[in-house]
Design a protein around this motif. Structure first.
Motif, short mmCIF file in Angstrom:
data_model
loop_
_atom_site.label_atom_id
_atom_site.label_comp_id
_atom_site.label_asym_id
_atom_site.label_seq_id
_atom_site.Cartn_x
_atom_site.Cartn_y
_atom_site.Cartn_z
N LEU A 138 0.84 -1.18 0.00
CA LEU A 138 0.00 0.00 0.00
C LEU A 138 0.89 1.25 0.00
O LEU A 138 1.59 1.52 0.97
N ASN A 139 0.90 1.97 -1.13
CA ASN A 139 1.69 3.20 -1.30
C ASN A 139 3.19 2.99 -1.15
O ASN A 139 3.91 3.92 -0.81
N ARG A 140 3.66 1.78 -1.38
CA ARG A 140 5.10 1.54 -1.29
C ARG A 140 5.51 0.42 -2.23
O ARG A 140 4.71 -0.44 -2.58
N VAL A 141 6.77 0.46 -2.62
CA VAL A 141 7.34 -0.58 -3.47
C VAL A 141 8.78 -0.79 -3.02
O VAL A 141 9.43 0.14 -2.56
N VAL A 142 9.24 -2.02 -3.14
CA VAL A 142 10.63 -2.33 -2.84
C VAL A 142 11.29 -2.75 -4.15
O VAL A 142 10.81 -3.66 -4.83
N LEU A 143 12.39 -2.06 -4.48
CA LEU A 143 13.17 -2.38 -5.69
C LEU A 143 14.51 -2.96 -5.29
O LEU A 143 15.20 -2.41 -4.40
N ASP A 144 14.92 -4.04 -5.95
CA ASP A 144 16.23 -4.63 -5.76
C ASP A 144 17.15 -4.03 -6.82
O ASP A 144 17.00 -4.28 -8.01
N VAL A 145 18.09 -3.20 -6.36
CA VAL A 145 19.03 -2.55 -7.27
C VAL A 145 20.43 -3.01 -6.87
O VAL A 145 20.95 -2.58 -5.84
N GLY A 146 20.98 -3.92 -7.65
CA GLY A 146 22.33 -4.41 -7.37
C GLY A 146 22.45 -5.11 -6.04
O GLY A 146 23.47 -4.97 -5.37
N GLY A 147 21.42 -5.82 -5.64
CA GLY A 147 21.47 -6.56 -4.38
C GLY A 147 21.05 -5.77 -3.15
O GLY A 147 21.08 -6.29 -2.04
N VAL A 148 20.67 -4.51 -3.33
CA VAL A 148 20.21 -3.68 -2.22
C VAL A 148 18.73 -3.40 -2.42
O VAL A 148 18.32 -2.96 -3.50
N GLY A 149 17.92 -3.64 -1.40
CA GLY A 149 16.49 -3.38 -1.49
C GLY A 149 16.16 -1.97 -1.05
O GLY A 149 16.42 -1.60 0.09
N TYR A 150 15.62 -1.17 -1.95
CA TYR A 150 15.23 0.20 -1.65
C TYR A 150 13.72 0.26 -1.51
O TYR A 150 12.98 -0.14 -2.42
N GLU A 151 13.25 0.77 -0.37
CA GLU A 151 11.82 0.95 -0.17
C GLU A 151 11.45 2.38 -0.57
O GLU A 151 12.06 3.33 -0.09
N LEU A 152 10.47 2.49 -1.46
CA LEU A 152 10.03 3.78 -1.95
C LEU A 152 8.57 4.00 -1.59
O LEU A 152 7.75 3.09 -1.74
N VAL A 153 8.25 5.19 -1.15
CA VAL A 153 6.87 5.58 -0.94
C VAL A 153 6.42 6.21 -2.25
O VAL A 153 7.10 7.12 -2.77
N VAL A 154 5.31 5.73 -2.82
CA VAL A 154 4.92 6.14 -4.17
C VAL A 154 3.44 6.50 -4.24
O VAL A 154 2.64 6.04 -3.43
N PRO A 155 3.06 7.32 -5.24
CA PRO A 155 1.63 7.61 -5.45
C PRO A 155 0.94 6.37 -6.04
O PRO A 155 1.59 5.53 -6.66
N THR A 156 -0.36 6.29 -5.84
CA THR A 156 -1.11 5.12 -6.34
C THR A 156 -1.05 5.00 -7.86
O THR A 156 -1.13 3.90 -8.39
N SER A 157 -0.88 6.11 -8.55
CA SER A 157 -0.78 6.07 -10.01
C SER A 157 0.44 5.25 -10.45
O SER A 157 0.40 4.55 -11.46
N LEU A 158 1.52 5.31 -9.71
CA LEU A 158 2.71 4.55 -10.04
C LEU A 158 2.51 3.07 -9.71
O LEU A 158 2.96 2.20 -10.45
N LEU A 159 1.83 2.80 -8.61
CA LEU A 159 1.60 1.40 -8.22
C LEU A 159 0.91 0.61 -9.33
O LEU A 159 1.27 -0.53 -9.62
N SER A 160 -0.07 1.23 -9.97
CA SER A 160 -0.80 0.53 -11.02
C SER A 160 0.03 0.37 -12.29
O SER A 160 -0.26 -0.49 -13.11
#
Length: 189
Positions: free
Chosen positions: A14-36
């Motif tokens: 909910l309003n967040r995404v975790v991206l694995d960039v080179g073995g590091v997990g970055y948690e991002l707070v995002v708008p719902t438009s990006l989630l979809s």
């Protein structure tokens, strides 16, 4: 500054995404438009970012485009609008709709955003109108709205009148004829 992250989607919440960039997990707070718009877990995504550092936290916010990030920065520059409210604005309104509302001085359109009352909406309009091209500036239209704007100009409207007529029109899923009809109804008022 971290301008963007390009990596594999690990988790979407909910309003967040975790991206694995080179073995590091970055948690991002995002708008719902990006989630979809994000691919499912395991897919690759590129997300524009803005890091906000506070006394007690460092939060990474994510956006679908640099344009959305610029709007976020402008919104957080308004007194009384923090990152959470700015993100709520970008979740509730598309960037073009947000710009049109501010340029047209339509504070009521901003009150649909959770956490934005009349005073904050009026402050956003007052502070951002000049920065977004308000006070007589033309709305730069794209797609079907550009065709409608051209038609309005061909009918003899001034660029300012055409921009005003297009200010609150949402083009999603509408035929150009319907958009033109809606704009012409606003001109007669």
């Amino acid at each position: 500054m971290i301008a963007f992250l390009d990596g594999d989607v690990v988790e979407i919440g909910l309003n967040r995404v975790v991206l694995d960039v080179g073995g590091v997990g970055y948690e991002l707070v995002v708008p719902t438009s990006l989630l979809s718009a994000l691919p499912a877990a395991g897919g690759r995504a590129r997300v524009c970012t803005r890091m906000v550092v506070r006394e007690d936290s460092m939060t990474l916010y994510g956006f679908s485009s640099p344009d959305e990030r610029v709007l976020f920065d402008q919104l957080t520059g308004v007194t009384g609008v923090g990152p959470k409210v700015a993100l709520a604005c970008l979740s509730a309104l598309k960037p073009d709709a947000l710009r049109r509302a501010v340029i047209a001085g339509d504070a009521d359109a901003l009150t649909v955003v959770p956490g934005v009352g009349k005073k904050v909406a009026q402050r956003v309009v007052l502070d951002l109108r000049d920065k977004l091209g308000g006070d007589g500036a033309e709305i730069v239209a794209a797609g079907p709205l550009a065709d409608v704007r051209d038609a309005l100009l061909a009918l003899g409207l001034t660029p300012a009148e055409a921009s005003q007529a297009l200010a609150d029109i949402d083009p999603d899923g509408k035929a150009p004829d319907d958009l033109l009809r809606e704009a012409l109804q606003k001109v007669g008022r």
